[in-house]
Design an enzyme around this catalytic site. Structure first.
Site, short mmCIF file in Angstrom:
data_model
loop_
_atom_site.label_atom_id
_atom_site.label_comp_id
_atom_site.label_asym_id
_atom_site.label_seq_id
_atom_site.Cartn_x
_atom_site.Cartn_y
_atom_site.Cartn_z
N ARG A 62 0.83 -1.20 0.00
CA ARG A 62 0.00 0.00 0.00
C ARG A 62 0.87 1.25 0.00
O ARG A 62 0.53 2.27 -0.61
CB ARG A 62 -0.95 0.00 1.21
CG ARG A 62 -1.73 1.31 1.37
CD ARG A 62 -2.86 1.19 2.37
NE ARG A 62 -2.46 0.65 3.65
CZ ARG A 62 -1.81 1.36 4.60
NH1 ARG A 62 -1.49 2.62 4.39
NH2 ARG A 62 -1.51 0.80 5.75
N TYR A 115 -15.55 17.25 -17.19
CA TYR A 115 -16.09 15.90 -17.24
C TYR A 115 -17.19 15.76 -16.19
O TYR A 115 -17.03 16.22 -15.05
CB TYR A 115 -14.97 14.90 -17.00
CG TYR A 115 -15.41 13.50 -16.64
CD1 TYR A 115 -16.22 12.77 -17.48
CD2 TYR A 115 -15.01 12.93 -15.44
CE1 TYR A 115 -16.64 11.50 -17.15
CE2 TYR A 115 -15.42 11.65 -15.09
CZ TYR A 115 -16.23 10.94 -15.95
OH TYR A 115 -16.65 9.68 -15.60
N ASP A 188 -6.40 18.71 -15.84
CA ASP A 188 -6.67 17.35 -16.30
C ASP A 188 -6.21 17.26 -17.75
O ASP A 188 -6.79 17.89 -18.64
CB ASP A 188 -8.17 17.06 -16.18
CG ASP A 188 -8.50 15.60 -16.49
OD1 ASP A 188 -7.74 14.97 -17.26
OD2 ASP A 188 -9.53 15.10 -15.99
N LYS A 213 -7.37 5.88 -20.14
CA LYS A 213 -7.52 6.37 -21.51
C LYS A 213 -6.21 6.19 -22.29
O LYS A 213 -5.72 5.09 -22.42
CB LYS A 213 -7.99 7.82 -21.48
CG LYS A 213 -9.14 8.12 -20.51
CD LYS A 213 -10.36 7.22 -20.68
CE LYS A 213 -11.60 7.73 -19.95
NZ LYS A 213 -11.53 7.66 -18.48
#
Length: 408
Positions: A62, A115, A188, A213
């Site tokens: 982690r 978005y 972004d 993406k």
């Protein structure tokens, strides 16, 4: 590997270099599935800060994992940044960015064409639950951003180009405005990828990606990323990712992302070449009322795109000259384009934002920013462009056929 090397070179091997001190190393980083790592001996003075992945030291996955560490190094190198963080999704990355930069009572200025998932996060989580005020503005005009900034503004959050209207904002100008007022600028960069745009070099403090993406590029891994040059911000991001939220990218997805970035440069060139051809085809089509693609001279911000981008990407939107029934007929008769959300994979995807990705936004808000029922977003893949054009012909022919059918 030096950050002075070209981005195409960094995309292939940065973070996976063989270790010169041993004379051997993995050409491709293996998938380290171990959840924990053995210590050589008990050290009562050991702290988390003493464990340095850069020296090959790991304690618990982690906190850091060899496969994730490799991809985080590469992501930072691709964006020209110092610190990279890989997350379980793009949404997780953006959420972490916001949590690291604002507190209850703070103010955020954001693009009004974000978005839908990001906008919903801001409105439902940060505004309603965390008492953070958000002003949504048309950031195509930097003056609107400056006018919205207040004394308590801590963050300006932008996308450029936006999803799905392909609006641009001037990153350099907005960075100057934000910094003048003591705020940070986050961008972004999902639609452009580091191959077509480098926000940090233009003045941004933080860059976000949905690695699902273009960075991964094969529609088989969900992930997100943040990159920054700011040491203080990186410390906050690392604490949130590794300790407070634990929203890191899993080893297998890190491996897939490492693999995907290797072909990012060649994929982006083909995505863009195909998108340009399709945009030109659509612009000349009588059944299309408008085309939104920064690589077209008709785009209202074409000059800005040429100034701050090194490419135009593979996403475009267009408006069908008709109604929602025409959209249904058009989309329903395509064979090469897959009707699906998401973007940036090697295959071509197509969707209707008003009924799919942006459906959660109330109709009046969608229409106010220009997302009509007949707006169609296309993620252009790397197939042969003539096959894609033939498929679009098939869709338009289906619309024609519905208009020519006699009424019952």
């Amino acid at each position: 590997m030096s950050h002075d090397s070209h981005v195409e070179t960094r995309a292939v091997s940065h973070g996976e270099e063989p270790a010169p001190e041993t004379g051997r190393g993995d050409v491709v980083s293996p998938i380290h599935l171990a959840s924990t790592f053995a210590l050589p001996a008990l050290d009562t003075g050991l702290s988390l800060e003493d464990v340095d992945p850069a020296r090959g030291e790991f304690l618990y996955s982690r906190l850091s994992n060899p496969t994730r560490h490799a991809v985080e190094q590469r992501l930072a190198a691709l964006e020209g940044g110092t610190h990279g963080f890989a997350f379980s999704s793009g949404t997780a990355a953006i959420n972490t960015a916001l949590l690291a930069t604002v507190e209850p009572g703070d103010h955020v200025v954001a693009f009004d064409d974000l978005y839908a998932g990001t906008r919903r996060m801001l409105e439902e989580l940060f505004v309603k639950r965390l008492n953070v005020e958000v002003s949504f503005v048309d950031a195509t005009d930097t003056g609107n951003v400056e006018a919205a900034i207040r004394e308590d503004t801590r963050l300006v959050w932008m996308e450029t180009p936006t999803n799905p209207l392909m609006k641009l904002c001037d990153i350099g100008a907005i960075a100057s405005v934000a910094h003048e007022h003591g705020a940070l600028l986050g961008v972004d960069n999902t639609f452009m990828s580091p191959l077509c745009q480098r926000p940090l070099a233009l003045g941004a403090d933080l860059v976000a990606h949905s690695t699902t993406k273009y960075l991964n590029g094969h529609s088989d891994s969900v992930g997100g990323a943040l990159v920054t040059d700011c040491d203080e911000l990186a410390e906050s991001l690392g604490f949130l990712q590794q300790v407070a939220l634990g929203n890191m990218l899993a080893p297998f997805d890190s491996y897939l992302l490492l693999r995907g970035t290797k072909t990012l440069p060649v994929r982006m060139r083909q995505h863009e070449a195909n998108a340009r051809r399709i945009a030109e085809y659509l612009e000349d089509h009588e059944q299309v009322s408008r085309v939104l693609y920064p690589g077209l001279e008709s785009h209202p911000q074409y000059d800005l795109a040429r100034e701050q981008q090194t490419g135009f990407g593979g996403v475009l939107s267009f408006e069908l000259d008709g109604d929602i029934d025409d959209v249904v007929a058009f989309l329903g008769n395509l064979e090469q384009f897959t009707l699906a959300v998401s973007l940036g994979g090697v295959e071509s995807l197509i969707e209707c934002p008003a009924a799919m990705t942006h459906e959660p936004i109330p109709r009046e808000e969608r229409e106010a920013v220009g997302i009509t029922d007949t707006l169609i977003r296309v993620s252009v893949g790397i197939e042969h462009v003539e096959d894609l054009l033939a498929d679009l012909d098939r869709g338009f022919a289906a619309v024609d056929a519905t208009h020519q059918s006699p009424s019952p």
